[in-house]
Scaffold this active site. Sequence first.
Site, PDB file in Angstrom:
ATOM      1  N   SER A 161     -25.166  70.463 -33.394  1.00 35.41           N
ATOM      2  CA  SER A 161     -24.843  69.428 -34.387  1.00 35.41           C
ATOM      3  C   SER A 161     -25.921  68.344 -34.436  1.00 35.41           C
ATOM      4  O   SER A 161     -26.059  67.661 -35.448  1.00 35.41           O
ATOM      5  CB  SER A 161     -23.481  68.801 -34.086  1.00 35.41           C
TER       6      SER A 161
ATOM      7  N   SER B  56     -23.011  67.787 -40.164  1.00 38.20           N
ATOM      8  CA  SER B  56     -23.964  68.422 -39.235  1.00 38.20           C
ATOM      9  C   SER B  56     -23.286  69.486 -38.367  1.00 38.20           C
ATOM     10  O   SER B  56     -23.950  70.154 -37.572  1.00 38.20           O
ATOM     11  CB  SER B  56     -24.580  67.346 -38.321  1.00 38.20           C
TER      12      SER B  56
ATOM     13  N   GLY C  84     -20.568  63.990 -29.679  1.00 40.67           N
ATOM     14  CA  GLY C  84     -19.439  63.950 -28.735  1.00 40.67           C
ATOM     15  C   GLY C  84     -18.167  64.488 -29.395  1.00 40.67           C
ATOM     16  O   GLY C  84     -17.357  65.166 -28.755  1.00 40.67           O
ATOM     17  N   ASP C  85     -18.006  64.190 -30.666  1.00 41.72           N
ATOM     18  CA  ASP C  85     -16.816  64.673 -31.388  1.00 41.72           C
ATOM     19  C   ASP C  85     -16.913  66.183 -31.617  1.00 41.72           C
ATOM     20  O   ASP C  85     -15.900  66.896 -31.530  1.00 41.72           O
ATOM     21  CB  ASP C  85     -16.685  63.949 -32.730  1.00 41.72           C
TER      22      ASP C  85
ATOM     23  N   VAL D 100     -15.700  55.909 -42.890  1.00 46.10           N
ATOM     24  CA  VAL D 100     -16.854  56.337 -43.683  1.00 46.10           C
ATOM     25  C   VAL D 100     -18.089  55.823 -42.954  1.00 46.10           C
ATOM     26  O   VAL D 100     -18.146  54.647 -42.567  1.00 46.10           O
ATOM     27  CB  VAL D 100     -16.749  55.816 -45.134  1.00 46.10           C
TER      28      VAL D 100
ATOM     29  N   ASN E 155     -17.695  59.752 -22.382  1.00 46.67           N
ATOM     30  CA  ASN E 155     -19.123  59.968 -22.144  1.00 46.67           C
ATOM     31  C   ASN E 155     -19.542  59.030 -21.000  1.00 46.67           C
ATOM     32  O   ASN E 155     -18.717  58.297 -20.447  1.00 46.67           O
ATOM     33  CB  ASN E 155     -19.962  59.802 -23.422  1.00 46.67           C
TER      34      ASN E 155
ATOM     35  N   GLU F 165     -28.095  64.810 -22.829  1.00 50.85           N
ATOM     36  CA  GLU F 165     -29.029  65.922 -22.585  1.00 50.85           C
ATOM     37  C   GLU F 165     -28.963  66.455 -21.152  1.00 50.85           C
ATOM     38  O   GLU F 165     -29.595  67.461 -20.829  1.00 50.85           O
ATOM     39  CB  GLU F 165     -30.458  65.508 -22.948  1.00 50.85           C
TER      40      GLU F 165
HETATM   41  O1  RIB Z   1     -18.541  59.463 -32.833  1.00 45.53           O
HETATM   42  C1  RIB Z   1     -19.181  59.164 -34.040  1.00 45.53           C
HETATM   43  C2  RIB Z   1     -18.252  58.364 -34.902  1.00 45.53           C
HETATM   44  O2  RIB Z   1     -18.015  57.108 -34.302  1.00 45.53           O
HETATM   45  C3  RIB Z   1     -18.779  58.039 -36.275  1.00 45.53           C
HETATM   46  O3  RIB Z   1     -18.410  59.002 -37.217  1.00 45.53           O
HETATM   47  C4  RIB Z   1     -18.207  56.655 -36.551  1.00 45.53           C
HETATM   48  O4  RIB Z   1     -17.363  56.612 -37.670  1.00 45.53           O
HETATM   49  C5  RIB Z   1     -17.498  56.257 -35.271  1.00 45.53           C
HETATM   50  O5  RIB Z   1     -16.149  56.498 -35.337  1.00 45.53           O
END
Ligand code: RIB
Length: 315
Positions: free
Chosen positions: A285, A294, A254-255, A15, A187, A226
Amino acid sequence: MAKQSKVAVVGSANVDLITFNDTFPRPGETIFGKKFDLGFGGKGANQAVAARRCGASVSMVAKVGSDLFGPATVTNFESLGIDASHVRIAEGISTGVAPIFVDPSGQNRIIVIKGANETLSPADVDAAAPVLSQADTILLQFEIPLATVYHTIHFAKSHGIRCIVNPAPALPLDFKEVATADYFVPNESEAEAITGIPVHTIDDAKKCADHLLTQGLSRVVITLGERGSLLATSAGQELIPAFKVAPIDSTGAGDAFIGSFAVFLAEGLKDMEALTRASLYAALSTTRVGTQKSFPNREEFDKEWRGRGIMNCEF
Ligand code: RIB
């Protein structure tokens, strides 16, 4: 119409407690912040949500705690249409949480308290084998024990499933254990921490990627914010430029990149086109506040992709 991809994530669920401010306190100091946002996060969960928002069928394998956040996290997955049958509650331990600090440029600083994520074991992966073996792509990050990451890479390899490893946050790792992953996606700061090679410029990133290839990895993608991202294989290196947007919160970008990349690849796109699309998805995002909330849905993404006139590029 592209075939629906099947993505599985073995990873973290946190969270996120996000504070937005211009400055951050010094030791012993108390200051007022500007804004706060509470939302679901965790690199694993975020990548699962990005893949789902891009249209994949998604399964999540994770551990959450026996606190207020645990059941809410499971409900969040279910409400997004993500299979959470292997998201288990670990008794007597907290759900992973992440205090996050975002500055006016949209840059973030994150502290992760792993909580229940630390209890996700190789046995949990074996228990999820019937679900995992149906996937065309498995995504992994480093917010769960490395033994579980390595075990899942072997599982993916032995089942002929594409495996994407995002070594985030960076940890000392055994390259022999990750070498069979299809894509290794750090990254710039993770690439630097893992290799010891400073990554300030694109040339540095190229050297760093070369070094990673010499460790036995077959495809390395270094994301450079960027400045775009760099794909390195034994055939050479290519730079994927970033898209211009006005960022307000880069948390989870990144996710978003990795979750969407998995879907674009599974839909049959070649590396360069899948990476270019993932780059736009991640950029979009950053134009909204929060982590998972987002992430654009597929319709929003496709509209933006078409609008930027890159539909007919040669890749
Ligand atoms: O990459 C972003 C994420 O890193 C966040 O959601 C946080 O929970 C960490 O895991």
